[in-house]
Motif scaffolding. Structure first.
Motif, PDB file in Angstrom:
ATOM      1  N   ASP A 281       0.843  -1.317  -0.029  1.00  0.00           N
ATOM      2  CA  ASP A 281      -0.074   0.090   0.143  1.00  0.00           C
ATOM      3  C   ASP A 281       0.794   1.300  -0.146  1.00  0.00           C
ATOM      4  O   ASP A 281       1.831   1.212   0.633  1.00  0.00           O
ATOM      5  CB  ASP A 281      -0.773  -0.041   1.002  1.00  0.00           C
TER       6      ASP A 281
ATOM      7  N   HIS B 143      -2.620   0.796  -4.185  1.00  0.00           N
ATOM      8  CA  HIS B 143      -2.071  -0.561  -4.019  1.00  0.00           C
ATOM      9  C   HIS B 143      -1.236  -0.868  -5.247  1.00  0.00           C
ATOM     10  O   HIS B 143      -1.580  -0.910  -6.406  1.00  0.00           O
ATOM     11  CB  HIS B 143      -3.136  -1.577  -3.782  1.00  0.00           C
TER      12      HIS B 143
ATOM     13  N   ARG C  11      -6.713   1.585  -3.911  1.00  0.00           N
ATOM     14  CA  ARG C  11      -6.650   0.414  -2.906  1.00  0.00           C
ATOM     15  C   ARG C  11      -7.926  -0.382  -2.951  1.00  0.00           C
ATOM     16  O   ARG C  11      -8.082  -1.338  -2.832  1.00  0.00           O
ATOM     17  CB  ARG C  11      -6.457   0.944  -1.495  1.00  0.00           C
TER      18      ARG C  11
ATOM     19  N   SER D  67      -8.241  -2.644  -5.705  1.00  0.00           N
ATOM     20  CA  SER D  67      -7.210  -3.494  -5.975  1.00  0.00           C
ATOM     21  C   SER D  67      -7.873  -5.085  -5.805  1.00  0.00           C
ATOM     22  O   SER D  67      -8.622  -5.235  -5.028  1.00  0.00           O
ATOM     23  CB  SER D  67      -5.941  -3.366  -4.986  1.00  0.00           C
TER      24      SER D  67
END
Length: 100
Positions: A7, A34, A54, A57
């Motif tokens: 991350d 990510h 994120r 992802s």
């Protein structure tokens, strides 16, 4: 070849809901990307990366995409942690003639 994800904290943008993490308590919101990276352990080079917000992802899909678009002709062995484990990924790696 090794594949892993990480991350990446980016500047807070409350309009980017796909990467924004907010809390009901007093903690400040933050945004994350990510990074999925395919690294050649022998050559010490990154062969491919996929960066997504994120919340969008998907490590399994990222590995499948990187394996499928790889131009590496020699057999390879893929090392990955549990976030990349799936029968679909194993099938794509086998179809490429690689090992895991």
């Amino acid at each position: 070849m090794a594949v892993d994800g990480s991350d990446i904290h980016i500047p807070t943008n409350k309009n980017d809901l796909d990467s924004l993490y907010e809390f009901k308590d007093s903690r400040k919101p933050y945004n994350l990307l990510h990074l999925n990276a395919l690294y050649d352990l022998n050559q010490h080079t990154y062969e491919d990366v996929i960066v997504l917000r994120r919340k969008l992802s998907n490590e399994c899909k990222a590995l499948t995409d990187m394996v499928d678009r790889s131009t590496i002709k020699t057999p390879a062995i893929i090392l990955a942690d549990r976030g990349y484990e799936s029968y679909n990924n194993m099938a794509h790696i086998q179809q490429k003639g690689w090992k895991f």
